[in-house]
Design an enzyme around this catalytic site. Structure first.
Site, PDB file in Angstrom:
ATOM      1  N   ARG B  98       0.821  -1.212   0.000  1.00  0.00           N
ATOM      2  CA  ARG B  98       0.000   0.000   0.000  1.00  0.00           C
ATOM      3  C   ARG B  98       0.857   1.266   0.000  1.00  0.00           C
ATOM      4  O   ARG B  98       0.554   2.229  -0.696  1.00  0.00           O
ATOM      5  CB  ARG B  98      -0.935   0.008   1.215  1.00  0.00           C
ATOM      6  CG  ARG B  98      -2.279   0.680   0.967  1.00  0.00           C
ATOM      7  CD  ARG B  98      -2.999   0.978   2.264  1.00  0.00           C
ATOM      8  NE  ARG B  98      -3.200   2.406   2.418  1.00  0.00           N
ATOM      9  CZ  ARG B  98      -2.407   3.229   3.071  1.00  0.00           C
ATOM     10  NH1 ARG B  98      -1.305   2.776   3.671  1.00  0.00           N
ATOM     11  NH2 ARG B  98      -2.669   4.523   3.136  1.00  0.00           N
ATOM     12  N   VAL B 129      -9.905  12.000  -8.879  1.00  0.00           N
ATOM     13  CA  VAL B 129     -10.686  10.766  -8.827  1.00  0.00           C
ATOM     14  C   VAL B 129      -9.804   9.594  -8.434  1.00  0.00           C
ATOM     15  O   VAL B 129     -10.214   8.686  -7.720  1.00  0.00           O
ATOM     16  CB  VAL B 129     -11.335  10.489 -10.209  1.00  0.00           C
ATOM     17  CG1 VAL B 129     -12.109   9.175 -10.199  1.00  0.00           C
ATOM     18  CG2 VAL B 129     -12.252  11.645 -10.600  1.00  0.00           C
ATOM     19  N   ASP B 160     -19.391   7.391  -3.062  1.00  0.00           N
ATOM     20  CA  ASP B 160     -19.803   6.823  -1.778  1.00  0.00           C
ATOM     21  C   ASP B 160     -21.115   7.481  -1.338  1.00  0.00           C
ATOM     22  O   ASP B 160     -22.027   6.821  -0.847  1.00  0.00           O
ATOM     23  CB  ASP B 160     -18.724   7.066  -0.726  1.00  0.00           C
ATOM     24  CG  ASP B 160     -17.359   6.681  -1.260  1.00  0.00           C
ATOM     25  OD1 ASP B 160     -16.569   7.591  -1.618  1.00  0.00           O
ATOM     26  OD2 ASP B 160     -17.086   5.480  -1.359  1.00  0.00           O
ATOM     27  N   HIS B 188     -11.785   8.551   1.210  1.00  0.00           N
ATOM     28  CA  HIS B 188     -12.409   7.633   0.256  1.00  0.00           C
ATOM     29  C   HIS B 188     -11.682   6.290   0.393  1.00  0.00           C
ATOM     30  O   HIS B 188     -10.831   5.944  -0.417  1.00  0.00           O
ATOM     31  CB  HIS B 188     -12.308   8.179  -1.172  1.00  0.00           C
ATOM     32  CG  HIS B 188     -12.845   7.223  -2.203  1.00  0.00           C
ATOM     33  ND1 HIS B 188     -14.154   6.810  -2.219  1.00  0.00           N
ATOM     34  CD2 HIS B 188     -12.244   6.586  -3.238  1.00  0.00           C
ATOM     35  CE1 HIS B 188     -14.340   5.960  -3.216  1.00  0.00           C
ATOM     36  NE2 HIS B 188     -13.188   5.810  -3.845  1.00  0.00           N
TER      37      HIS B 188
END
Lengths: 340, 353
Positions: B98, B129, B160, B188
């Site tokens: 990650r 985005v 969402d 997000h």
């Protein structure tokens, strides 16, 4: 709120379907205030993908989308629908001959014609997008006859029409809203005839013949349409080659334009191209699904009559008519019917 | 016809880009009569795909689309743009952790922030985005600060938000337009907090508080949150592809509301740089600068890009103040702040600050 329209999209799990369902759902075809129930059909192996598309439509939080149904059988798909976008078709597989492809597809459209007759309404309107579009629509109409009139069936040549309008606009140095009355005659195939001889271009505030606005008749007779050219006829192939995928977005947009105009009508003085059952106009055999110039009002299309066709045009039209007759005969044979 | 808007989409050759370009071109964001020049940007490897999308947009025969440019250099992409939808990013590759993904992406957004400062306008509005959206937007804003105010930067949590609205609508048995004032707080990511406690549902002409209309507080505190939070993953599992058209639709809704404004009494969720509201850390000001106005400030770094409830008018968003947060909400918000602070610190480190 008015009763929702029940709108079916077949092949909804595919590429064109993915571009199409959102445009319909958000009101581009029937208007933002018109409630819609979208019915998505695909083959059973695509059930999970179809559900994903259904979820995504829900996630768009659209005010007028009152329901989304994901189905894998014809009865659930065709029951009580108002409009059908028949996109699903057998794709060409490696080694498949053209006639194998035709045979595989007419079986699908024979079955769907019968399903329309059994489950849909006598007022249901149909656009066939899946190729070979014209012949698929012909077969579909044949097997729905008796319940749904042939005039409710159409095939899509609006993509070719939009492509042609765009090319004329570029060549004339105007935006595409300033081009009208381009015509695509015939089959949605390489024998299609893009014709600008009746088209108009609004340039610097005055309306002129497209032929003058383009100012290049050699281009109109070759680069624009030629078999070896890269514009209207071959555009699809060029896009496949570059994207490695078909022109889904523009095809879906064209399908929406086709049904939108059928639903809303054409402005005065304008006509559009739709592949519809011939009534014998321009010498095209009756019943053949052929792309004609049409005007539309009150939900009914009318072939524009009396347009002059020069020898070049007549020749092109003869070639595409011949191809459609051959496809029709092959299709009828594949359905076990004798030649007409 | 009004002056043409120059609108950039990065990652235009990707999945979300393919859906987004058509919606923008059709006038869904800026209006059907507003002429648009669409600028499609992607990496040089995607040149063929970009050109074919350019051809397809031309083939859509859209009267307000006065130009489509397919470009692979940042200068051509960012010059004079009015709006930027930044959907291009480094995808996760096998073996990537990650933090590798974060580092790779923030470097892209550092570079694009600088390009915005150099080539775009002081009025350019930006929606990020691509993920990690909030932190990408944060870094982008930081590096654009000398030209473009931080408040012109945002990240997408509208997807969402729309998913949350849809879930409440389904549960309450109404259409989506009858649900308003849902909030998605925070990042997000998995720490997002979908909050229905201030939402309302209009059923049979009567407006009720959403928890009452839904009639199931257990659902609101559990299944509702997990369904919205996990929806992206569910769609990937079913489609074998990410949520493209619903993400694109949300990006359009976000930008449309930013331009058009929110109706009276309504608010929507946008990830924007915090001004300290609800305890969400604000930006760090350059030494020697004085506080004149929020929009005129140059930050060492901006406030955390955090999804807040906002109202919008005259093209400017304002965080809705003074909403009651119960213990449950405060806990959720604290978690997502913590995650964003960790991302911020990693990102600043990766950008060598």
């Amino acid at each position: 709120m008015a009763s929702p329209l029940r709108v079916l999209v077949t092949g909804a799990a595919g590429q064109i379907g993915y571009s199409l369902v959102l445009q319909i759902a958000k009101g581009d075809v029937f208007g933002k205030e018109t409630p819609i129930v979208l019915v998505l059909l695909d083959i059973p192996p695509m059930a999970a993908v179809l559900e994903g598309v259904q979820f995504e439509l829900t996630d768009c939080a659209l005010a007028n989308l009152t329901g989304v149904e994901a189905v894998t059988n014809e009865k659930d798909a065709f029951t009580n629908i108002d409009y059908a976008f028949l996109v699903g078709a057998m794709p060409r597989k490696e080694g498949m001959e053209r006639k194998d492809l035709l045979a595989a597809n007419v079986r699908i459209f024979k079955s769907q014609g019968a399903a329309l007759a059994e489950f849909a309404k006598p007022t249901t309107k149909v656009i066939v997008v899946g190729n070979p579009a014209n012949t698929n629509a012909f077969i579909c109409a044949k097997y729905a006859a008796g319940k749904i009139p042939a005039r409710n069936f159409s095939a899509m040549t609006r993509l070719d029409h939009n492509r042609a309008s765009a090319q004329v606009a570029i060549k004339s140095g105007v935006t595409v809203g300033n081009v009208k009355n381009v015509i695509i005659w015939g089959n949605h195939s390489s024998t299609q005839f893009p014709d600008v001889s009746h088209a108009k271009v609004n340039k610097n505030g005055s309306e002129v013949d497209a032929v003058s606005a383009v100012g290049d008749s050699a281009w109109l007779q070759s680069g624009f349409i030629s078999v070896r050219g890269v514009t209207v006829q071959k555009r699809g192939a060029v896009i496949i080659e570059r994207r490695k995928l078909s022109s889904a977005m523009s095809a879906a947009k064209a399908a929406c334009d086709h049904i939108h105009d059928w639903y809303k009508g054409t402005p005065a003085g304008s006509f559009v191209s739709m592949a519809v059952p011939s009534d014998g106009s321009y010498g095209i055999p009756e019943g053949l699904i052929f792309s004609f110039p049409v005007t539309i009002s009150n939900g009914e299309w009318k072939i524009v009559q009396g347009l002059e066709l020069n020898d070049f045009a007549k020749e092109k039209i003869a070639v595409t008519t011949k191809e459609l007759l051959e496809e029709r005969d092959e299709a009828l044979a594949a359905c076990g019917e004798s030649k007409q | 016809m009004s002056t043409a808007l120059r609108v950039l989409i990065t990652g235009a050759a990707g999945q979300i880009g393919y859906s987004l370009v058509l919606q923008i071109a059709k006038g869904d964001v800026f209006g059907r009569d507003t002429p648009i020049e669409l600028v499609l940007f992607d990496i040089p490897l995607m040149t063929n795909a970009l050109e074919s999308i350019q051809m397809e947009l031309i083939d859509c025969a859209l009267s307000n689309l006065i130009g489509v440019e397919a470009v692979t250099s940042e200068k051509e992409a960012f010059t004079n743009v009015d709006f930027a939808f930044l959907a291009g990013s480094m995808p996760r590759k096998e073996g990537m952790e990650r933090n590798d993904l974060l580092a790779a992406n923030v470097r892209i957004f550092k570079s694009q922030g600088k390009d915005l400062a150099e080539f775009a306008k002081p009025t350019t509005k930006v929606l990020v985005v691509s993920n990690p959206a909030n932190t990408n937007a944060f870094i982008c804003a930081k590096y654009a600060a000398r030209k473009i105010p931080a408040r012109n930067f945002s990240a997408l949590t509208r997807l969402d938000h729309n998913r949350a609205v849809a879930q409440i609508a389904l549960k309450a048995g109404v259409t989506a337009d009858k649900v308003k004032n849902v909030i998605v707080w925070g990042n997000h990511s998995n720490t997002q907090f979908p909050d229905a406690s201030h939402a309302t549902v209009t059923k049979n002409g009567v407006e009720h508080k959403a928890p009452f209309a839904v009639g199931d507080s257990n659902w609101i505190e559990n299944e509702f949150i997990t369904t919205v939070r996990d929806r992206g993953g569910v769609i990937i599992e079913k489609r074998k592809a990410c949520s493209a058209f619903s993400a694109a639709k949300a990006a359009c809704d976000h930008m449309y509301d930013w331009i058009t404004g929110t109706p009276l009494g309504s608010f929507i969720s946008m990830s924007v740089p915090s001004d300290g509201s609800y305890g969400v850390p604000e930006g760090k000001i350059e030494k020697g600068m004085s506080w004149t106005s929020f929009s005129g400030l140059v930050f060492s770094f901006p406030g955390l890009v955090f999804s807040f409830p906002v109202t919008i008018s005259d093209g400017e968003w304002t965080i809705v103040k003074g909403l009651e947060l119960n213990e449950f909400a405060k806990e959720k918000i604290a978690l997502t702040i913590e995650e964003l602070l960790n991302e911020r610190d990693e990102a600043l480190g990766a950008c060598e600050e």
